[in-house]
Design a protein around this motif. Sequence first.
Motif, PDB file in Angstrom:
ATOM      1  N   ALA A 217      -1.088  12.476  57.322  1.00  0.00           N
ATOM      2  CA  ALA A 217      -1.877  11.297  57.696  1.00  0.00           C
ATOM      3  C   ALA A 217      -1.053  10.329  58.530  1.00  0.00           C
ATOM      4  N   LEU A 236      -5.010   4.234  55.622  1.00  0.00           N
ATOM      5  CA  LEU A 236      -4.894   5.503  56.338  1.00  0.00           C
ATOM      6  C   LEU A 236      -5.825   5.482  57.544  1.00  0.00           C
ATOM      7  N   GLN A 239      -6.390  11.464  58.876  1.00  0.00           N
ATOM      8  CA  GLN A 239      -5.716  12.386  57.976  1.00  0.00           C
ATOM      9  C   GLN A 239      -6.330  13.767  58.084  1.00  0.00           C
TER      10      GLN A 239
END
Length: 295
Positions: A217, A236, A239
């Motif tokens: 990620a 994030l 990913q």
Amino acid sequence: MNFISKIACISILSLTLSAGAAWASSVHIIVNNLNIPSDDAYQSHGTTMVPLNAVQSLPEVSITWNNTTKTVVIDRSGKKTVLKVGQKNTTIGSKKITLPVAPTLRNGRVMVPLRFIADSSGAYVSWNPKSQTAYVAKTSNEIKKKYTSDKLNVSRGAVIKLPKISNLKEFTPKGYENLDTDYYFPEGKSDSFFIQEMDVISFYKASNDHVELIWTARFDSTKKESNGLSFLPYKLLEQDGQRPTFQNRVAHFNFMSAIGEISYSLIDNNGKEINQGQKPVDPTNFFVDIPDEQK
């Protein structure tokens, strides 16, 4: 996916790239974590061809070339493989096989089918369609022995040296470049680990003398967000793969190559670092035992 299936994947993709012999700069070859220049690989009638000398660094494998007879002999612990340029028929030990494409000479180098490399050297081959990359992996007996050591720091030092393979998307680290690398291990374990380089983190698990990328990620370290990883509580951005979660503590190592030192700590499930320390790097293995880590 078993070996035969992976080779089939390589062949199927190759057919889409080339119906005959053609250069394929989009195909990448990685041998024991070393990149082979893309111009050194090409497709011939649906088969990925690679230079034989690209795998001379594989452990427990000896290769000799007879320029007069245009014959190659590969010796793997006494098991010999013989092939001749221009001939599809060859032998591996006492077994006779027929290659899909005959070995050939190109620009002074012997080019052989990727499948032959695996068959003759005992290596593991994997194909990543997302990055157009073929991986060739074979671990030395020395690293195998260290990985199975009952000393945790020795086993951890060996696992990060195992050949890496991936079936996931590749993220290139961005941002302010530095020479630091962070490693995270589940407490008391060495069979899985995270590597963090700038804004990219990747999770690997050991399997069959290599490590496979399970999740990767890109994150934004300026934005806090819960994501199941207490040691990396950031948002994030993108990913790929299956993100792991851990309830127990993790061992954290920060390798600072610019000053030749390693810092270490345990991180609990609230993100708090304890038992912190810092030492000069041991060039043979920069992992150390962390006080009070449960093994």
